[in-house]
Design a protein around this motif. Structure first.
Motif, PDB file in Angstrom:
ATOM      1  N   LEU A 116      39.574  52.215  51.791  1.00 48.03           N
ATOM      2  CA  LEU A 116      38.968  50.886  51.852  1.00 48.03           C
ATOM      3  C   LEU A 116      39.522  49.986  50.752  1.00 48.03           C
ATOM      4  O   LEU A 116      39.749  48.787  50.976  1.00 48.03           O
ATOM      5  N   ILE A 117      39.722  50.532  49.564  1.00 48.13           N
ATOM      6  CA  ILE A 117      40.314  49.738  48.481  1.00 48.13           C
ATOM      7  C   ILE A 117      41.707  49.281  48.874  1.00 48.13           C
ATOM      8  O   ILE A 117      42.074  48.111  48.697  1.00 48.13           O
ATOM      9  N   HIS A 118      42.485  50.173  49.431  1.00 49.56           N
ATOM     10  CA  HIS A 118      43.845  49.820  49.855  1.00 49.56           C
ATOM     11  C   HIS A 118      43.807  48.764  50.948  1.00 49.56           C
ATOM     12  O   HIS A 118      44.560  47.771  50.907  1.00 49.56           O
ATOM     13  N   THR A 119      42.925  48.914  51.915  1.00 42.12           N
ATOM     14  CA  THR A 119      42.883  47.997  53.050  1.00 42.12           C
ATOM     15  C   THR A 119      42.537  46.585  52.607  1.00 42.12           C
ATOM     16  O   THR A 119      43.154  45.608  53.045  1.00 42.12           O
ATOM     17  N   VAL A 120      41.555  46.457  51.743  1.00 44.63           N
ATOM     18  CA  VAL A 120      41.154  45.126  51.285  1.00 44.63           C
ATOM     19  C   VAL A 120      42.262  44.465  50.482  1.00 44.63           C
ATOM     20  O   VAL A 120      42.501  43.260  50.601  1.00 44.63           O
ATOM     21  N   GLY A 121      42.990  45.223  49.668  1.00 46.52           N
ATOM     22  CA  GLY A 121      43.971  44.634  48.775  1.00 46.52           C
ATOM     23  C   GLY A 121      45.399  44.583  49.273  1.00 46.52           C
ATOM     24  O   GLY A 121      46.249  43.967  48.622  1.00 46.52           O
ATOM     25  N   ARG A 122      45.672  45.159  50.429  1.00 48.26           N
ATOM     26  CA  ARG A 122      47.072  45.311  50.829  1.00 48.26           C
ATOM     27  C   ARG A 122      47.748  44.011  51.233  1.00 48.26           C
ATOM     28  O   ARG A 122      48.986  43.906  51.202  1.00 48.26           O
ATOM     29  N   VAL A 133      41.307  44.329  43.182  1.00 47.21           N
ATOM     30  CA  VAL A 133      42.042  43.883  44.366  1.00 47.21           C
ATOM     31  C   VAL A 133      41.986  42.365  44.457  1.00 47.21           C
ATOM     32  O   VAL A 133      41.140  41.719  43.851  1.00 47.21           O
ATOM     33  N   GLU A 134      42.906  41.814  45.251  1.00 52.83           N
ATOM     34  CA  GLU A 134      42.819  40.424  45.666  1.00 52.83           C
ATOM     35  C   GLU A 134      42.663  40.400  47.171  1.00 52.83           C
ATOM     36  O   GLU A 134      43.466  41.014  47.891  1.00 52.83           O
ATOM     37  N   SER A 147      47.692  41.209  49.676  1.00 51.69           N
ATOM     38  CA  SER A 147      48.098  40.437  48.507  1.00 51.69           C
ATOM     39  C   SER A 147      49.479  40.867  48.027  1.00 51.69           C
ATOM     40  O   SER A 147      49.877  42.029  48.178  1.00 51.69           O
ATOM     41  N   SER A 148      50.198  39.938  47.417  1.00 46.30           N
ATOM     42  CA  SER A 148      51.476  40.288  46.782  1.00 46.30           C
ATOM     43  C   SER A 148      51.253  41.084  45.508  1.00 46.30           C
ATOM     44  O   SER A 148      52.199  41.646  44.950  1.00 46.30           O
ATOM     45  N   ARG A 149      49.997  41.146  45.046  1.00 46.04           N
ATOM     46  CA  ARG A 149      49.652  41.891  43.835  1.00 46.04           C
ATOM     47  C   ARG A 149      48.902  43.158  44.248  1.00 46.04           C
ATOM     48  O   ARG A 149      47.814  43.101  44.814  1.00 46.04           O
ATOM     49  N   ALA A 150      49.519  44.299  43.976  1.00 47.69           N
ATOM     50  CA  ALA A 150      49.047  45.576  44.507  1.00 47.69           C
ATOM     51  C   ALA A 150      47.629  45.898  44.048  1.00 47.69           C
ATOM     52  O   ALA A 150      47.274  45.668  42.889  1.00 47.69           O
ATOM     53  N   PRO A 151      46.805  46.459  44.948  1.00 51.51           N
ATOM     54  CA  PRO A 151      45.458  46.886  44.568  1.00 51.51           C
ATOM     55  C   PRO A 151      45.521  48.110  43.658  1.00 51.51           C
ATOM     56  O   PRO A 151      46.488  48.875  43.662  1.00 51.51           O
TER      57      PRO A 151
END
Length: 459
Positions: free
Chosen positions: A196-202, A280-281, A204-208
């Motif tokens: 879930l952390i990866h999915t929300v932040g993926r 994350v972003e 963005s150009s700034r890695a989660p």
């Protein structure tokens, strides 16, 4: 940005420190020799008023500060209201305040010195204060430093406070206190089972990232989890511009747990501390997650996405699942999670939910003692059906608009099943300046928790 650069401290005691004498409205507590001068200047002890008594050479002999009506509860940090009006100098406090009222006054004087000056020069405070007799100086300074750290992190715009910068701030803090850190980043979030952390932040150009800090090797185990969404566009359910304007503060939960962590470590509490921050972003590109997607969490629970703007509970879910795997004695999460909480209690109160009866009993009194107001909200079990969409185990954004803060808390509780759990749905922002609380980023609940922990964890 230098970590804790804005942390204020008390001045060293000196023989020539200027007396700052507190007066309640309507009470004649002044020296007879000053009564005529105070009367001539219209000083009555009203809230935030002051009167300077000169010495024979035209300098400052002493200053009277008005606290307003005794027992008033409408304002916090009443002595701080005069701090910015004082002539240049170092002051010692002469007051009938004692106990928690004196602690509040001392903390307010320190917090009144806070300035966020990273981008524009701010007026430097002219007044400095000797710690009043009877105050635990180390504790008050630790609380002020933790709050100022939280404010600095929230006030920094997302251009300079992305996942990498938030991570660095956390690493600097744990290094300062001699702890350990581990950071899981980018695609490693998938291999380490933080989907879930990866999915929300993926998108963005700034890695989660998932930030994992540890400190202390004895005592009860406390895990703090802070929402670290450094900026929230809303994802594909894009926020309107007016709603996006303050989204640099969507990492306020992370900023607050880091401030609390500093207080705990600076004071050397006898516990084992862990801090987890999903950083994350929530951005938009072709890889952004979509409404209607069904995601599988670290805990194995599936989540139907009905609004990509309800992303905070997703990243917290994976972090909470990890937190419980370590079998701590208490898990506490803090997040700028729902607008529904603001509608319910406004910006000043920090609503909290807890499964721990001791926490529920102790925290309100601790909040009152530390001028850090909180309000308990219910984990209302009948609303569980609202977060069960049928197609998946959980719904991240139930329709209807009712009980939004409660349903978000119930969602998070699904990921902490065997550990005492407390969740804060904070605002993290002062919309208007007040004594010791300038407009901008604000910690909420940290001081209350610091005061409650000794009873909650039997320290």
């Amino acid at each position: 940005m230098s970590l804790l650069a804005n942390a204020p401290k008390f001045a060293a005691s000196t023989d020539d420190a200027i007396p700052l004498i507190t007066v309640f409205a309507g009470e004649d507590t002044t020296a007879e020799s000053d009564a005529a001068w105070l009367a001539a200047n219209g000083f009555t002890g009203g809230f935030g008023s002051l009167c300077v008594v000169p010495n024979s050479s035209g300098g400052v002999a002493r200053v009277y500060a008005g606290l307003g009506a005794k027992g008033q509860t409408r304002r916090r940090f009443v002595l701080a209201a005069v701090a910015g009006k004082l002539p240049k100098g170092t002051y010692r406090i002469e007051t009938e305040l004692n106990g928690t009222d004196l602690d509040e006054a001392a903390l307010g004087l320190l917090l009144s010195a806070y300035r966020f000056d990273r981008y524009a020069k701010q007026a430097t405070p002219q007044a400095h204060f000797v710690a009043p007799d009877g105050v635990d100086t180390a504790k008050v300074e630790a609380m002020a430093a933790g709050e100022c750290l939280t404010r600095d992190l929230i006030n920094t715009p997302a251009s300079d406070m992305g996942p990498a910068e938030l991570t660095q701030a956390a690493l600097d803090l744990i290094e300062m206190h001699g702890g350990a850190a581990e950071v899981t980043q980018g695609e490693d979030l998938l291999t380490q089972t933080f989907p879930l952390i990866h999915t929300v932040g993926r998108a963005s150009s700034r890695a989660p990232r998932l930030i994992d800090l540890r400190w202390g090797n004895s005592g009860p185990k406390l895990t703090l989890v802070g929402k670290g969404v450094v900026f929230d566009t809303g994802g594909l359910n894009l926020k309107p511009g007016a709603s996006m304007g303050l989204m640099k503060k969507d990492m306020g939960g992370a900023a607050t747990v880091l401030g609390l962590a500093h207080m705990i470590m600076a004071l050397g509490l006898k516990l084992q501390l862990r801090v987890l921050i999903p950083a994350v972003e929530n951005a938009v590109d072709g890889s952004a997650f979509r409404p209607g997607d069904v995601l599988t969490s670290r805990k194995g629970l599936t989540v139907e996405i009905n609004n990509t703007d309800a992303e905070g509970r997703l990243v917290l879910a994976d972090a909470l699942a990890l937190a419980e795997e370590d079998a701590p004695d208490q898990i506490i999460s803090m997040a700028t999670l729902t607008g529904a909480a603001r509608v319910a209690v406004g910006p000043d109160l920090a609503p909290f939910y807890t499964t721990d009866e001791t926490m529920a009993a102790v925290l309100p009194k601790a909040a009152s003692d530390t001028a850090d107001p909180v309000w308990q909200m219910p984990f209302h079990d009948p609303y569980e059906a609202m977060i069960e969409p049928g197609i998946a185990d959980l719904d991240n954004a139930p329709s209807g608009g009712f009980a939004g803060s409660i349903t978000a808390a119930l969602f998070l509780r699904r990921f902490v099943t065997d550990t005492p759990y407390t969740h804060f749905d904070i605002y993290g922002w002062n919309p208007a300046a007040a004594p010791a609380r300038p407009k901008g980023g604000a910690g909420q609940g940290a001081r209350a928790l610091l005061a409650a922990l000794p009873q909650v964890l039997d320290l």
